[in-house]
Write a protein that holds these residues in place. Sequence first.
Motif, mmCIF file in Angstrom:
data_model
loop_
_atom_site.group_PDB
_atom_site.id
_atom_site.type_symbol
_atom_site.label_atom_id
_atom_site.label_comp_id
_atom_site.label_asym_id
_atom_site.label_seq_id
_atom_site.Cartn_x
_atom_site.Cartn_y
_atom_site.Cartn_z
ATOM 1 N N LEU A 1 0.858 -1.181 0.000
ATOM 2 C CA LEU A 1 0.000 0.000 0.000
ATOM 3 C C LEU A 1 0.893 1.229 0.000
ATOM 4 N N ARG A 2 0.562 2.182 -0.857
ATOM 5 C CA ARG A 2 1.352 3.406 -0.942
ATOM 6 C C ARG A 2 0.678 4.503 -0.115
ATOM 7 N N THR A 3 1.456 5.117 0.787
ATOM 8 C CA THR A 3 0.916 6.187 1.633
ATOM 9 C C THR A 3 1.948 7.295 1.770
ATOM 10 N N ASP A 4 1.495 8.531 1.556
ATOM 11 C CA ASP A 4 2.348 9.711 1.743
ATOM 12 C C ASP A 4 3.680 9.581 1.000
ATOM 13 N N GLY A 5 3.627 9.059 -0.240
ATOM 14 C CA GLY A 5 4.832 8.957 -1.061
ATOM 15 C C GLY A 5 5.699 7.774 -0.730
ATOM 16 N N GLY A 6 5.396 7.036 0.363
ATOM 17 C CA GLY A 6 6.177 5.865 0.730
ATOM 18 C C GLY A 6 5.433 4.587 0.375
ATOM 19 N N LEU A 7 6.035 3.439 0.746
ATOM 20 C CA LEU A 7 5.443 2.136 0.438
ATOM 21 C C LEU A 7 5.479 1.282 1.689
ATOM 22 N N ARG A 8 4.313 0.723 2.065
ATOM 23 C CA ARG A 8 4.204 -0.151 3.226
ATOM 24 C C ARG A 8 3.800 -1.548 2.775
ATOM 25 N N PHE A 9 4.121 -2.528 3.610
ATOM 26 C CA PHE A 9 3.666 -3.891 3.341
ATOM 27 C C PHE A 9 2.971 -4.431 4.580
ATOM 28 N N LYS A 10 2.136 -5.464 4.365
ATOM 29 C CA LYS A 10 1.451 -6.121 5.472
ATOM 30 C C LYS A 10 1.302 -7.591 5.140
ATOM 31 N N ASP A 11 1.798 -8.468 6.017
ATOM 32 C CA ASP A 11 1.647 -9.908 5.823
ATOM 33 C C ASP A 11 0.189 -10.303 6.032
ATOM 34 N N LEU A 12 -0.355 -11.131 5.131
ATOM 35 C CA LEU A 12 -1.770 -11.525 5.181
ATOM 36 C C LEU A 12 -1.906 -12.911 5.804
ATOM 37 N N ASP A 13 -1.323 -13.060 7.015
ATOM 38 C CA ASP A 13 -1.387 -14.335 7.743
ATOM 39 C C ASP A 13 -0.892 -15.488 6.878
ATOM 40 N N SER A 14 0.252 -15.273 6.223
ATOM 41 C CA SER A 14 0.818 -16.311 5.356
ATOM 42 C C SER A 14 1.309 -17.489 6.179
ATOM 43 N N THR A 15 1.445 -18.650 5.587
ATOM 44 C CA THR A 15 1.862 -19.866 6.293
ATOM 45 C C THR A 15 3.294 -19.756 6.790
ATOM 46 N N ASN A 16 4.204 -19.254 5.934
ATOM 47 C CA ASN A 16 5.628 -19.214 6.277
ATOM 48 C C ASN A 16 6.116 -17.833 6.705
ATOM 49 N N GLY A 17 5.230 -16.848 6.709
ATOM 50 C CA GLY A 17 5.587 -15.529 7.182
ATOM 51 C C GLY A 17 6.424 -14.742 6.178
#
Length: 646
Positions: free
Chosen positions: A74-90
């Motif tokens: 997700l892009r916010t305020d010119g930067g880029l963030r990530f979020k793990d979606l409860d993946s199996t291996n993280g």
Amino acid sequence: MLTGKCFQAFYQYTGEKDLWNNEESPLQLKVILPNNVTLSIFLHGNGPWIMGSAPDCDLPVKAKGVSRKHLEFLRTDGGLRFKDLDSTNGTRLNGERAREGELAKESILQIGDALVKIGGTDTDNLRPQGAEPDLCLDSYMDIIWEGANIPSGEPSKKLVNFEFMIGQVEKFLSGVAPIEAAASYANFMMELLQCRGVRLYHGLEDKNILFAEAGDFPSEKLKPGQLEIMLSTGRVSGFVFRDKTEPLYFLCFPIRLDREMRVVFIGVMPYFQNIMLQNQDVIPSFYIQSRLLGQWSWEITKKQALLSDLQKKLDSVEKEISTSPDTPELIIGQNQKLLKEIETADRFAPTDTPVLIFGATGTGKELMARRIHKKSHRSGSQFVALNCASIPENLLESELFGVERGAYTGADKSRNGYFEKANGGTLFLDEIGDLPLSLQPKLLRVLQEKQFSPLGSTKIVTTNVRLIAATNQDLFSAVGTGRFRQDLFYRLTEGIPIHLPPLAERGDDILLLANYFVNIANREFKKHVTGFEDKAVDVLKRFHWPGNVRQMQSLVKHMVLLCNDNVISEKLAEESIMRHRVSEDSRAGLPFWTLPIGEAKEAFEKEYLSRRLEIHKGSISALAKELGIARPNLYIKMKRWGLAKK
């Protein structure tokens, strides 16, 4: 392993702002997979974008340990963030396990066996020059395989089952006619890529020619110049066309075949996001299939152009054929050696200078002599031909100079010879090298003084004859050994001697002459043979043609008579050549088993090597390996018999 470098550039960026901090600029992700496949992705807008192994993800990644929906960008305020979606291996950020976080330049995420590196944002190379506003370059991919021209720094990759793919394509194409195969293959490629339509273009000399198409290609929706923009692309590319009713997605596959020729496949389908990523397994395979068909269709196009050119030459030649005595004798060929000799002959034709023509049997020496006669001021008078080798020595003098009644037993009346028959015109003496030494002074006198005496007579006869002579012998050697008078030789070569090249050295003239003789045979037998298969042409070009043009005319006539199809096949060409082959003893023209043992060995060796060389398609190396002879030694033997490659 196929590799694909895929770049997404959904909108063009033309500003000069800080690309990383500008919300309108694309952000670059490099996804590095375990097999060293690298996908470079440009993200536009603010997202969100879901990355995972599921095909419906925005950013599909196929690697072990990647969950179907692994993380979100997700892009916010010119930067880029990530979020793990409860993946199996993280997910790991710079080596540390993390569920979410802010990403910076050079940040590295690990998801399963794949790495995701945050990179630059340069899109200068993504903008098509001169594109219409509603035609936008969307993505492009570099396909790399072993043996290709790989940019410096790129690792070499191998194709999976490339040989198998080639075999399948060739098998598919071998069962149908060329044009039908192109259309059928276009349908096959359309189904493979699930396109609405496919087109195949040949680009030659700045012109794009439609070669094959399948399905529904919306050419009527494209504005002038838009198709040319897509055809000019230099790499596998995707273009979005924003139609009023629906957006269309064009995939372009340009293939450079040689310096002159390129082939472009264009497939069209309904647009959906990240189409190259969604088809990252299919597109490289499609590209290789496209290349194979491009190479094949280019070969077909070149051969069709060659046939068209040959037909034009034949049409031009046939237009020149005329019954008018002023028309020069027809000599068919475009070989530069031959054309140079024709030019020399035409320069001497208007004069009365004697002409000496050198050439092997069947190269057209009499045709050349007739051409010289018809281009001279004597063209309205007689052209008389005599083969010196065909007349017994004791009769040749009377044939040439005439005979007085009672000159010998059986000469019950006076008779004019060939010099009197040709008076005012041209006398052609073929095989002049076989003229007996005893008659050579008399011939020399005619050339010098224009006078002679018939056999058995003392009267002097004056003649006005232009002499043209021909031989298949080495008269230079004959002069050296005393078999031919030096003064007569110099008299015959007052002008520049004409040397006719053997058919085997005339290159493309072989096919030109073969098609010419096919047309003649068609008229004689009332048939409709159109020419030769490609492999049949190869058979003709490999044969060394000891009998030259005369032998070819006889062979082609035989092929046309036996041909049951529209074209002469490789099998028929080979059978006809083998049926007409005889041992070629240059001295006597006899089979080798009738010769003395020494000459028989030589004749057999020449014939044996010639036939084995044809079986190996002209490869001296392959023949040397078969015979167990060192290649240089075999080459010496081949050169001795005139069989070595020119």
